[in-house]
Design an enzyme around this catalytic site. Structure first.
Site, mmCIF file in Angstrom:
data_model
loop_
_atom_site.group_PDB
_atom_site.id
_atom_site.type_symbol
_atom_site.label_atom_id
_atom_site.label_comp_id
_atom_site.label_asym_id
_atom_site.label_seq_id
_atom_site.Cartn_x
_atom_site.Cartn_y
_atom_site.Cartn_z
ATOM 1 N N GLY A 17 -7.386 10.468 -32.017
ATOM 2 C CA GLY A 17 -7.307 11.658 -31.098
ATOM 3 C C GLY A 17 -7.998 12.802 -31.806
ATOM 4 N N ASP A 60 3.147 10.602 -44.727
ATOM 5 C CA ASP A 60 4.253 10.941 -43.720
ATOM 6 C C ASP A 60 4.232 12.583 -44.005
ATOM 7 O OD1 ASP A 60 6.322 11.516 -41.980
ATOM 8 O OD2 ASP A 60 7.689 9.723 -42.739
ATOM 9 N N ASN A 87 -2.497 19.104 -38.147
ATOM 10 C CA ASN A 87 -2.793 18.271 -36.914
ATOM 11 C C ASN A 87 -1.767 17.021 -36.405
ATOM 12 O OD1 ASN A 87 -4.652 17.480 -34.609
ATOM 13 N ND2 ASN A 87 -4.250 15.512 -35.742
ATOM 14 N N TYR A 152 9.204 19.331 -28.071
ATOM 15 C CA TYR A 152 7.670 19.503 -28.224
ATOM 16 C C TYR A 152 7.339 20.901 -28.112
ATOM 17 C CZ TYR A 152 2.786 18.457 -28.104
ATOM 18 O OH TYR A 152 1.495 18.393 -28.038
ATOM 19 N N LYS A 156 6.079 23.439 -30.930
ATOM 20 C CA LYS A 156 4.694 24.280 -30.704
ATOM 21 C C LYS A 156 4.774 25.676 -30.916
ATOM 22 C CE LYS A 156 2.186 20.496 -30.883
ATOM 23 N NZ LYS A 156 1.549 20.066 -32.107
ATOM 24 N N ILE A 187 -5.729 17.008 -23.219
ATOM 25 C CA ILE A 187 -6.976 16.370 -23.763
ATOM 26 C C ILE A 187 -6.938 14.869 -23.736
ATOM 27 C CG2 ILE A 187 -8.676 16.229 -25.794
ATOM 28 C CD1 ILE A 187 -8.117 19.444 -24.714
ATOM 29 N N THR A 189 -6.490 11.724 -25.160
ATOM 30 C CA THR A 189 -6.062 11.003 -26.454
ATOM 31 C C THR A 189 -5.079 10.231 -26.267
ATOM 32 O OG1 THR A 189 -4.445 12.502 -27.236
ATOM 33 C CG2 THR A 189 -6.548 13.315 -27.722
ATOM 34 N N PRO A 190 -4.900 9.240 -27.135
ATOM 35 C CA PRO A 190 -3.663 8.056 -27.002
ATOM 36 C C PRO A 190 -2.649 8.769 -26.710
ATOM 37 C CG PRO A 190 -5.352 7.551 -28.947
ATOM 38 C CD PRO A 190 -5.593 9.009 -28.451
HETATM 39 P P1 NAD Z 1 -2.634 11.071 -31.255
HETATM 40 O O1 NAD Z 1 -1.371 10.399 -30.942
HETATM 41 O O2 NAD Z 1 -3.749 10.443 -30.606
HETATM 42 O O3 NAD Z 1 -2.716 11.380 -32.665
HETATM 43 C C1 NAD Z 1 -1.734 11.818 -33.608
HETATM 44 C C2 NAD Z 1 -1.847 11.033 -34.929
HETATM 45 O O4 NAD Z 1 -0.829 11.731 -35.740
HETATM 46 C C3 NAD Z 1 -1.876 9.587 -34.890
HETATM 47 O O5 NAD Z 1 -2.838 9.130 -35.635
HETATM 48 C C4 NAD Z 1 -0.453 9.195 -35.441
HETATM 49 O O6 NAD Z 1 -0.371 8.274 -36.240
HETATM 50 C C5 NAD Z 1 -0.395 10.526 -36.579
HETATM 51 N N1 NAD Z 1 1.141 10.901 -37.017
HETATM 52 C C6 NAD Z 1 2.345 10.777 -36.028
HETATM 53 N N2 NAD Z 1 3.105 10.962 -37.039
HETATM 54 C C7 NAD Z 1 2.821 11.268 -38.086
HETATM 55 C C8 NAD Z 1 3.505 11.283 -39.556
HETATM 56 N N3 NAD Z 1 4.784 11.664 -39.526
HETATM 57 N N4 NAD Z 1 2.791 11.782 -40.588
HETATM 58 C C9 NAD Z 1 1.262 11.748 -40.427
HETATM 59 N N5 NAD Z 1 0.727 11.447 -39.257
HETATM 60 C C10 NAD Z 1 1.373 11.223 -38.228
HETATM 61 O O7 NAD Z 1 -2.405 12.453 -30.484
HETATM 62 P P2 NAD Z 1 -3.435 13.840 -30.207
HETATM 63 O O8 NAD Z 1 -3.372 13.927 -29.061
HETATM 64 O O9 NAD Z 1 -4.600 13.566 -31.316
HETATM 65 O O10 NAD Z 1 -2.624 15.094 -31.213
HETATM 66 C C11 NAD Z 1 -2.988 15.445 -32.034
HETATM 67 C C12 NAD Z 1 -2.360 17.084 -32.413
HETATM 68 O O11 NAD Z 1 -2.818 17.962 -31.081
HETATM 69 C C13 NAD Z 1 -0.697 16.817 -32.148
HETATM 70 O O12 NAD Z 1 -0.118 17.850 -32.819
HETATM 71 C C14 NAD Z 1 -0.616 17.067 -30.717
HETATM 72 O O13 NAD Z 1 0.559 17.615 -30.531
HETATM 73 C C15 NAD Z 1 -1.580 18.256 -30.523
HETATM 74 N N6 NAD Z 1 -1.893 18.314 -29.109
HETATM 75 C C16 NAD Z 1 -2.580 17.383 -28.266
HETATM 76 C C17 NAD Z 1 -2.953 17.784 -27.144
HETATM 77 C C18 NAD Z 1 -3.584 16.682 -26.024
HETATM 78 O O14 NAD Z 1 -3.720 16.684 -24.770
HETATM 79 N N7 NAD Z 1 -3.969 15.549 -26.698
HETATM 80 C C19 NAD Z 1 -2.788 19.022 -26.388
HETATM 81 C C20 NAD Z 1 -2.084 19.863 -27.246
HETATM 82 C C21 NAD Z 1 -1.678 19.701 -28.620
#
Ligand code: NAD
Length: 252
Positions: A17, A60, A87, A152, A156, A187, A189-190
Site C-alpha cells: 500500500g 512488529d 506508516n 481507528y 489517528k 486511497i 490499497t489492500p
Molecule cells: P496496507 O494494509 O496495504 O499496509 C499496511 C502494512 O502494515 C501491511 O503491509 C501490514 O502487514 C503492515 N503492518 C500491520 N501491522 C503491523 C505491525 N504491527 N508492525 C509492522 N507492520 C505492520 O494499508 P495502507 O492502506 O497502505 O495503510 C498504510 C497506512 O496508511 C496505515 O497507517 C493506514 O491507517 C493509513 N491510511 C490509509 C488510508 C487508505 O485509504 N488506504 C487512508 C488514510 C490512512
C-alpha cells in the site's frame, strides 16, 4: 543530483500500500531504503522488486524491543537514520457501541503505541547524526467523524497530536528534527479493499467515494523526506481531493 541522494530512510508497514509507494518513490530519488513489516514474505518480495539499496527487516511496531533492535540494525548497517515513516496501521470496522476492548487495544497497539515508540527511537538515533524527518501516517479519520471506525479514528487523532508535541519538543531543543503528519482520504490499497467489504457486510448504504492512488500519498512522503520541506514541522497534510471540505459527496 536526486532529491534524496545520501539519505537513509525507513518505512514501517512498507511491504504494501502507501508504505510501499513511499519506499519505491524515495528509492527512485536516490535514498537507501529500509522497509519493515510483520508480513515477512511480502516484505522480502517488495524490497527485491524495488531494487538495490532497498532492504527488508522484520518488525512488529507494537513491540518496543523490536524498535530498539531494528533502529540499532539500521544505524549499524547503513550508518545513520535520516527519515522515519511511521506508516504501519490496522483498521477494525466497528462503531463506538460495537467496538470491543480487544478491538480498541489491537488498533492502538499498532497505530498509537507503534507511532509513539517510533518517534521516540528515531529522535534518539537522529540526534546523534544531526537531524532528520519523521513522517507520521494519520488519516482524515483523525480530523473528522467516521462513525464506523471508532478505535481507528481515536488512534489517528492521537498520531496527529503526538506529531505536534514531538515537533515542538524538537524545535525547542534545536534538534533539527522535523515531525509532520499526513492525512489521506480514501486511497486504493489492500486495507481499503478489506474495509469496503466490511462496511457492505454491516449493511451500510454503499457510498461512492472518490478514491486516490498510493502514489498520491507517496509523492508527499518524498517531499517531507527531502530537504525541500526543511522549514515545515508540526504540520498536517490532507490528501483527499476535497473530500473533507465539502458538505456534499464528490462523485467517484
Ligand atoms: P496496507 O494494509 O496495504 O499496509 C499496511 C502494512 O502494515 C501491511 O503491509 C501490514 O502487514 C503492515 N503492518 C500491520 N501491522 C503491523 C505491525 N504491527 N508492525 C509492522 N507492520 C505492520 O494499508 P495502507 O492502506 O497502505 O495503510 C498504510 C497506512 O496508511 C496505515 O497507517 C493506514 O491507517 C493509513 N491510511 C490509509 C488510508 C487508505 O485509504 N488506504 C487512508 C488514510 C490512512
Amino acid at each position: 543530483m536526486a532529491r534524496l541522494d545520501g539519505k537513509v530512510v525507513m518505512v514501517t508497514g512498507g511491504a504494501s500500500g502507501l508504505g510501499r509507494s513511499g519506499a519505491t518513490l524515495m528509492h527512485a530519488e536516490g535514498a537507501t531504503v529500509v522497509i519493515t513489516d510483520v508480513n515477512t514474505a511480502l516484505g522480502i518480495e517488495t524490497a527485491a522488486s524495488i531494487g538495490d539499496k532497498c532492504f527488508f527487516i522484520e518488525q512488529d511496531v507494537s513491540q518496543m524491543a523490536d524498535w530498539e533492535r531494528v533502529i540499532d540494525q539500521v544505524v549499524s548497517r547503513y550508518g545513520r537514520l535520516d527519515v522515519l515513516v511511521n506508516n504501519a496501521g490496522i483498521v477494525v470496522v466497528a462503531d463506538v457501541e460495537k467496538t470491543t476492548v480487544e478491538d480498541w487495544r489491537k488498533v492502538h497497539s499498532v497505530g498509537t503505541d507503534g507511532t509513539f515508540f517510533g518517534i521516540q527511537q528515531a529522535i534518539g538515533a537522529m540526534r546523534k547524526t544531526g537531524g532528520g524527518s519523521i513522517i507520521n501516517m494519520s488519516s482524515l479519520a483523525g480530523m473528522i467523524g467516521y462513525p464506523l471506525i471508532f478505535a481507528y479514528s481515536a488512534s489517528k487523532g492521537a498520531i496527529r497530536a503526538m506529531t505536534k508535541s514531538a515537533a515542538v519538543y524538537c524545535a525547542q531543543n534545536s534538534f533539527d528534527i522535523r515531525v509532520n503528519s499526513i492525512h489521506p482520504g480514501t486511497i486504493a490499497t489492500p486495507m481499503v479493499a478489506g474495509f469496503s467489504a466490511d462496511v457492505e457486510d454491516q449493511g451500510e448504504e454503499k457510498v461512492k467515494l472518490k478514491i486516490g492512488q498510493p502514489d498520491d500519498v507517496g509523492h508527499m512522503i518524498v517531499y517531507l523526506a527531502s530537504d525541500e520541506s526543511k522549514f515545515i514541522s508540526g504540520s498536517e497534510f490532507v490528501i483527499d481531493s476535497t473530500a473533507s471540505v465539502t458538505e456534499g459527496l464528490v462523485p467517484g
